[in-house]
Motif scaffolding. Sequence first.
Motif: not given
Length: 291
Positions: A143-148, A176-180
Amino acid sequence: MTTDYDTIVPAGGAARRLGGADKPALAVGGRSLLDRVLAACPGAARTVVVGPERPTLRPVVTTREDPPGAGPVAALDAGLRHTTAGTVLVLSADLPFLTTATVDALLAAVADTEDLQSAQGAQGESAGADGALLVDADGRDQPLVAAYRAAALRRALETLRTAHGGLAGLPLRALLAELTVRRVRDDTATASYDCDTWEALSAARARIREHGHVLDEWITAVKAELGIELDVDTAVLLDLARDAAHGVARPAAPLTTFLVGYAAAQQGLDVAEVSRRAAALANRWAAEAGE
């Protein structure tokens, strides 16, 4: 498709497995881990480093999570407050082999999601994703190699803040549980490599000195140090150095490559073309010796 984005780099961790060393400031190939990460996202409109002030080769905004050391979720919240772009790239500060290709793949995955949502309209919002993250060679989410999407990240952080009374100490899995999210495989098996231990740092330092990597790594480091952006045809320059060394004299090799670079910069010429001209001169010089 070009995506406007900002970057957040959480860089305030305790680095307990490194004995509390300032991990982002540790060097691989003469460049700090932080600078290596920053080099992978040159297109960011704004880059926010969450952690203590450190020297960097490119301008950044520095901020701290509240309280300092409150963890990665709190760091993302602190960094997000300094961003304005619709897409936010999130990168750990200890990724020595992260490349622009990986960054582009993450941004493209988010852009594809936004295109899908635009085509479906407001009612299709749930069909899209809130971002894209890298999956390492072992299938683990990074999750710390990501784009949101910034709006989705803000909503998720606010949900956690309300549910827990704050963000300090919360794990990334709660976010992450709050994101798709969409998942992008680390095809290189190195982009997600991090330096969490002294052994991992030593392995990274050894890898860049391997035969297949050392010249590219050195050229990249020199360009970063000198603040120049230039495509370097390594094979052409090495051929020129060989011709100068064999056809003229060994010390002529570094001197000739320097002069080629200087001429190209001063006259706005193509380095490869100038190199060919100098190589032809070296060959003519050598031919005279055999007459």
